[in-house]
Design an enzyme around this catalytic site. Structure first.
Site, PDB file in Angstrom:
ATOM      1  N   MET A 192      -5.687   5.472  -2.688  1.00  0.00           N
ATOM      2  CA  MET A 192      -4.953   5.717  -1.446  1.00  0.00           C
ATOM      3  C   MET A 192      -4.542   4.397  -0.797  1.00  0.00           C
ATOM      4  O   MET A 192      -3.395   4.232  -0.351  1.00  0.00           O
ATOM      5  CB  MET A 192      -5.859   6.493  -0.480  1.00  0.00           C
ATOM      6  CG  MET A 192      -5.316   6.632   0.932  1.00  0.00           C
ATOM      7  SD  MET A 192      -3.910   7.739   0.981  1.00  0.00           S
ATOM      8  CE  MET A 192      -3.968   8.220   2.706  1.00  0.00           C
ATOM      9  N   GLU A 193      -5.436   3.436  -0.760  1.00  0.00           N
ATOM     10  CA  GLU A 193      -5.168   2.185  -0.069  1.00  0.00           C
ATOM     11  C   GLU A 193      -4.180   1.298  -0.816  1.00  0.00           C
ATOM     12  O   GLU A 193      -3.328   0.652  -0.200  1.00  0.00           O
ATOM     13  CB  GLU A 193      -6.482   1.409   0.146  1.00  0.00           C
ATOM     14  CG  GLU A 193      -7.386   1.980   1.226  1.00  0.00           C
ATOM     15  CD  GLU A 193      -6.924   1.609   2.627  1.00  0.00           C
ATOM     16  OE1 GLU A 193      -5.729   1.324   2.814  1.00  0.00           O
ATOM     17  OE2 GLU A 193      -7.771   1.623   3.538  1.00  0.00           O
ATOM     18  N   SER A 194      -4.290   1.239  -2.136  1.00  0.00           N
ATOM     19  CA  SER A 194      -3.485   0.240  -2.850  1.00  0.00           C
ATOM     20  C   SER A 194      -2.905   0.698  -4.181  1.00  0.00           C
ATOM     21  O   SER A 194      -2.129  -0.042  -4.795  1.00  0.00           O
ATOM     22  CB  SER A 194      -4.328  -1.002  -3.114  1.00  0.00           C
ATOM     23  OG  SER A 194      -5.320  -0.716  -4.100  1.00  0.00           O
ATOM     24  N   SER A 238       0.840  -1.196   0.000  1.00  0.00           N
ATOM     25  CA  SER A 238       0.000   0.000   0.000  1.00  0.00           C
ATOM     26  C   SER A 238       0.875   1.245   0.000  1.00  0.00           C
ATOM     27  O   SER A 238       1.786   1.370   0.828  1.00  0.00           O
ATOM     28  CB  SER A 238      -0.893  -0.009   1.240  1.00  0.00           C
ATOM     29  OG  SER A 238      -1.375   1.287   1.518  1.00  0.00           O
TER      30      SER A 238
END
Length: 353
Positions: A253-255, A184
């Site tokens: 944003m996460e990945s 991430s």
């Protein structure tokens, strides 16, 4: 993402360090000393050593409570301490504001990571969180300052994970490096204490978060193209009445739209869902088992975002905070500093991906 209740097994903490006297210091004894102090007794310094002064204070406490007086720490004595005597470490998630026996045990363990002796008092404060982040970073965990199952397992094993590094090459940024190592981008930035929005420079050394690898983790399922991920986000956002622009910003944003990402905490795929979160969505919100690939991950993630929006009456900021921190913690404790940063960056990405 942190989600739901901590399943847990209590962590047994025995002898830890040698005190100046040469006696083995125990976190259990330190927690007892903290509890006795909270009840107005003086067990001496909080050093984890069962000396004469700690024994006298324990006897006085037992007499006061009308329980068997032998100066030893047993379950009855611990429970008589009230909020300072329970629960055992590992039976609940610990964040800022928690008070109890488990907090005292954790804090005693964190002295090696910069927690001052005066801060070892059984109250989880910002100082506790800072020291915990140092410990988590040292162990290759997501340094979120929250003690959950992975942190408890690390405390029990005491194995120190080696740190892997990446030297930034020309043209690289957080997202391209995160894609290279299947991690991430948010966790990569946090691992190094650098805002995700900051420019990084060639030659700069970055510590890689736990779970970083050059090959795809098998637990995440096969990779998917960014176009496929984007199309899935658009489809399920329409199905569940979620702003697709917001869902894209969150997924990026996460990945970075990577399905083949598994964090050191076990968060999986595009939306970085913890297994227990995915099970909650399947079992409670959807009532069907979604496939463990990018399509199922996106569907479950978008549905979970819908649930967070409903929990906070459509407030995007609070819904994102609930996504990251947990809805209950947001309502009861407000937004933590790292949660505010997470929300700020997601909203900054809104409309750009």
């Amino acid at each position: 993402m942190r989600r739901l209740a901590v399943a847990g097994v209590a962590v047994s903490v025995g002898a830890l360090v040698l005190a100046p006297s040469g006696l083995a210091a125990s976190a259990r004894v330190a927690a007892l000393q903290i509890g006795l102090r909270a009840h107005g007794l003086d067990p001496g310094p909080v050093d984890g050593v069962r000396g004469a002064q700690t024994r006298r204070a324990t006897l006085a406490f037992q007499r006061r409570k009308g329980i068997h007086c032998d100066g030893t720490l047993d379950r009855t004595t611990r429970l008589a301490l009230g909020a300072r005597g329970r629960p055992l470490l590992g039976q609940r998630e610990l964040t800022v504001g928690a008070v109890g026996w488990d907090v005292a045990v954790l804090e005693f363990r964190l002295r090696r990571y910069g927690l001052g002796s005066r801060a070892v008092d059984g109250r989880f404060t910002t100082s506790t969180a800072v020291a915990l982040r140092r410990y988590q970073a040292r162990r290759g965990l997501d340094p979120d300052g929250i003690a959950g199952p992975r942190t408890f397992r690390a405390l029990a094993s005491r194995r120190v994970a080696p740190v892997s590094w990446h030297v930034v090459e020309p043209g690289e940024g957080f997202f391209s490096i995160a894609e290279r190592y299947h991690v991430s981008p948010w966790r990569l930035a946090r691992r190094n204490g650098i805002p995700l929005t900051r420019v990084i420079h060639p030659g700069q050394r970055l510590a890689l978060p736990g779970g970083a690898r050059l090959s795809s983790p098998p637990a995440a399922g096969p990779p998917a193209s960014r176009e496929s991920v984007r199309a899935a986000i658009e489809f399920w956002s329409g199905a569940y009445g979620v702003d697709a622009t917001l869902a894209r910003a969150l997924a990026w944003m996460e990945s970075g739209f990577q399905q083949d990402v598994v964090s050191s905490a076990g968060a999986i795929g595009v939306m970085q869902l913890l297994p227990e979160t995915w099970e909650f969505v399947d079992g409670v919100l959807l009532g069907v088992l979604t496939p463990r690939n990018y399509k199922g991950n996106v569907r479950a993630g978008v549905r979970y975002l819908r649930w967070q929006l409903d929990e906070f009456r459509g407030d995007r900021r609070l819904a994102l905070a609930g996504w990251y921190q947990g809805a209950r913690a947001v309502r009861e404790r407000g937004l933590f500093d790292d949660t505010k940063e997470f929300v700020r960056i997601v909203l900054a990405l809104y409309g750009t991906v």
